[in-house]
Scaffold this motif. Structure first.
Motif, PDB file in Angstrom:
ATOM      1  N   PRO A 122       0.820  -1.222   0.000  1.00  0.00           N
ATOM      2  CA  PRO A 122       0.000   0.000   0.000  1.00  0.00           C
ATOM      3  C   PRO A 122       0.848   1.263   0.000  1.00  0.00           C
ATOM      4  CG  PRO A 122      -0.888  -1.602   1.550  1.00  0.00           C
ATOM      5  CD  PRO A 122       0.435  -2.146   1.081  1.00  0.00           C
ATOM      6  N   HIS A 123       1.986   1.235   0.680  1.00  0.00           N
ATOM      7  CA  HIS A 123       2.914   2.363   0.690  1.00  0.00           C
ATOM      8  C   HIS A 123       4.304   1.815   0.976  1.00  0.00           C
ATOM      9  CE1 HIS A 123       2.872   2.046   5.096  1.00  0.00           C
ATOM     10  NE2 HIS A 123       1.538   2.018   5.010  1.00  0.00           N
ATOM     11  N   TYR A 124       5.322   2.608   0.732  1.00  0.00           N
ATOM     12  CA  TYR A 124       6.685   2.138   0.942  1.00  0.00           C
ATOM     13  C   TYR A 124       6.879   1.789   2.415  1.00  0.00           C
ATOM     14  CZ  TYR A 124      11.691   1.663   0.458  1.00  0.00           C
ATOM     15  OH  TYR A 124      12.956   1.148   0.455  1.00  0.00           O
ATOM     16  N   GLN A 162       5.330  -5.883   7.404  1.00  0.00           N
ATOM     17  CA  GLN A 162       4.134  -5.542   6.626  1.00  0.00           C
ATOM     18  C   GLN A 162       3.812  -6.655   5.649  1.00  0.00           C
ATOM     19  OE1 GLN A 162       3.885  -1.567   4.990  1.00  0.00           O
ATOM     20  NE2 GLN A 162       5.563  -0.858   6.282  1.00  0.00           N
ATOM     21  N   SER A 200       5.265   0.755  -4.619  1.00  0.00           N
ATOM     22  CA  SER A 200       4.329   1.453  -3.743  1.00  0.00           C
ATOM     23  C   SER A 200       3.034   1.740  -4.494  1.00  0.00           C
ATOM     24  CB  SER A 200       4.944   2.766  -3.252  1.00  0.00           C
ATOM     25  OG  SER A 200       3.958   3.593  -2.653  1.00  0.00           O
ATOM     26  N   GLU A 201       1.915   1.225  -3.978  1.00  0.00           N
ATOM     27  CA  GLU A 201       0.619   1.501  -4.610  1.00  0.00           C
ATOM     28  C   GLU A 201       0.169   2.933  -4.351  1.00  0.00           C
ATOM     29  OE1 GLU A 201      -1.652  -1.614  -2.821  1.00  0.00           O
ATOM     30  OE2 GLU A 201      -1.274  -3.009  -4.481  1.00  0.00           O
ATOM     31  N   GLU A 202       0.732   3.562  -3.345  1.00  0.00           N
ATOM     32  CA  GLU A 202       0.388   4.940  -3.007  1.00  0.00           C
ATOM     33  C   GLU A 202       0.928   5.924  -4.051  1.00  0.00           C
ATOM     34  OE1 GLU A 202       0.438   7.385   1.112  1.00  0.00           O
ATOM     35  OE2 GLU A 202       2.399   6.662   0.466  1.00  0.00           O
ATOM     36  N   THR A 203       2.159   5.708  -4.493  1.00  0.00           N
ATOM     37  CA  THR A 203       2.802   6.657  -5.408  1.00  0.00           C
ATOM     38  C   THR A 203       3.102   6.073  -6.792  1.00  0.00           C
ATOM     39  OG1 THR A 203       5.037   6.034  -4.705  1.00  0.00           O
ATOM     40  CG2 THR A 203       3.913   7.765  -3.449  1.00  0.00           C
ATOM     41  N   SER A 225       5.757   4.337  -7.315  1.00  0.00           N
ATOM     42  CA  SER A 225       7.215   4.232  -7.413  1.00  0.00           C
ATOM     43  C   SER A 225       7.649   2.773  -7.311  1.00  0.00           C
ATOM     44  CB  SER A 225       7.879   5.041  -6.302  1.00  0.00           C
ATOM     45  OG  SER A 225       7.638   4.440  -5.038  1.00  0.00           O
TER      46      SER A 225
END
Length: 326
Positions: free
Chosen positions: A17-19, A26, A98-101, A103
């Motif tokens: 979901p995020h780095y 996680q 990262s699914e958030e950004t 990247s």
């Protein structure tokens, strides 16, 4: 047939979901093993676009060999000329997306495989290829390999010698029996020796900045002075798009053009977007499209890749939305 020369490796790709924070525990939302490496990715995208393609690089006779071979076979990528190194250890990359950004962060273990040599190239029947693309990573052996193809082209030029055409406006790749392209991406000054030896150079942002470029327009201008006249120079610059030009004897005659990027609303997976751009440009030039159209389609297909996971969905996207690439 197009031959793509360079590295293949196994990518262990995890989407989160995020780095992740350091020293944290996680769970990822998806994890997969993928065949990666720039030249190997180039072969994958070229195959998805419809090209007949061969991958040429060293492979290790280890537990990962069957996985790599089976994946190439599933896409029809030829590989029978690859040297297989006994007791070798192939490279592996751990990739965090990262699914958030959107990247991707890559941690690479290089293994112990030797690079290809000019002797390996000599074993190929290069006359069966209509384009050869090199990943710029092996500056110890690549100059001799590229020179070998230049010598072949000087003997087997299409209708007229490169010397006879030196002053016309036709790009060198259109004159060569076997056009040669090379990607120069890494932040290594030693790679500059490769620039004068190809007909098409695709120069990444890291290398261009090492040469003093602050943007893609400046990058194309600088690189055009380091290659032979008639060389096509293409400089992708991420979400800023890409620049391109044909090098001339007089730098004042170089006409640098810029193509804007097609930035998607949401980035799903940026792993391999640069390889997708390069492969599409090569494929379009190979198919006879002009340079501007080739770079435009490179930006478009790279944008499409950002919206999907992996490469294999590119084939369906092209079939549905890009008839000019069929």
């Amino acid at each position: 047939m197009i031959c793509s020369v360079g590295l293949t490796c196994v990518d262990i790709v995890s989407f989160l979901p995020h780095y992740p924070l350091e020293d944290s525990d996680q769970r990822c939302t998806k994890q997969s093993w993928e065949r990666g490496g720039n030249a190997s990715n180039n072969a994958t995208v070229l195959s998805c676009l419809g090209a007949s393609v061969e991958y040429f690089g060293t492979l290790a006779d280890d537990n990962l060999l069957q996985f790599l071979q089976s994946d190439m076979d599933s896409l029809g990528i030829k590989r029978e000329n690859c040297p297989i190194i006994q007791c070798g250890t192939g490279p592996i990359s751990v990739v965090i997306c990262s699914e958030e950004t959107g990247s991707r962060t890559i941690v690479h273990a290089k293994g112990n495989l030797p690079e290809l040599t000019v002797d390996d190239l000599e074993k190929l029947d290069i006359s069966k290829y209509s384009w050869i693309h090199f990943e710029g990573r092996n500056e110890a052996s690549l100059p001799a390999m590229l020179t070998r193809i230049k010598e072949y082209n000087s003997i087997h030029s299409k209708t007229e010698s490169l010397q006879q055409c030196a002053n016309d406006l036709k790009p060198n790749y259109q004159k060569a029996k076997i056009p040669v392209s090379i990607e120069v991406e890494k932040h290594r000054e030693s790679l500059a020796v490769l620039l004068p030896l190809a007909d098409v150079v695709l120069v990444g942002k890291d290398f261009a900045m090492l040469q003093g470029a602050k943007d893609c327009i400046e990058a194309a201008k600088i690189i055009s002075t380091k290659v032979e006249p008639g060389t096509v120079v293409v400089c992708p610059w991420g979400d800023q798009g890409a620049s391109y030009c044909i090098a001339r004897s007089n730098p004042a005659d170089v006409d640098v053009k810029k193509q804007d990027a097609y930035v998607p609303d949401k980035i799903i997976d940026s792993l391999g977007a640069g390889d997708t751009f390069n492969s599409t440009v090569i494929y379009c030039l190979y198919k006879g499209m002009d340079i501007g159209t080739s770079v435009d389609l490179g930006c478009r297909i790279a944008s499409e890749k950002l919206k999907i996971r992996g490469f294999k969905g590119i084939k369906d996207i092209v079939q549905k939305s890009y008839p000019q690439l069929r």
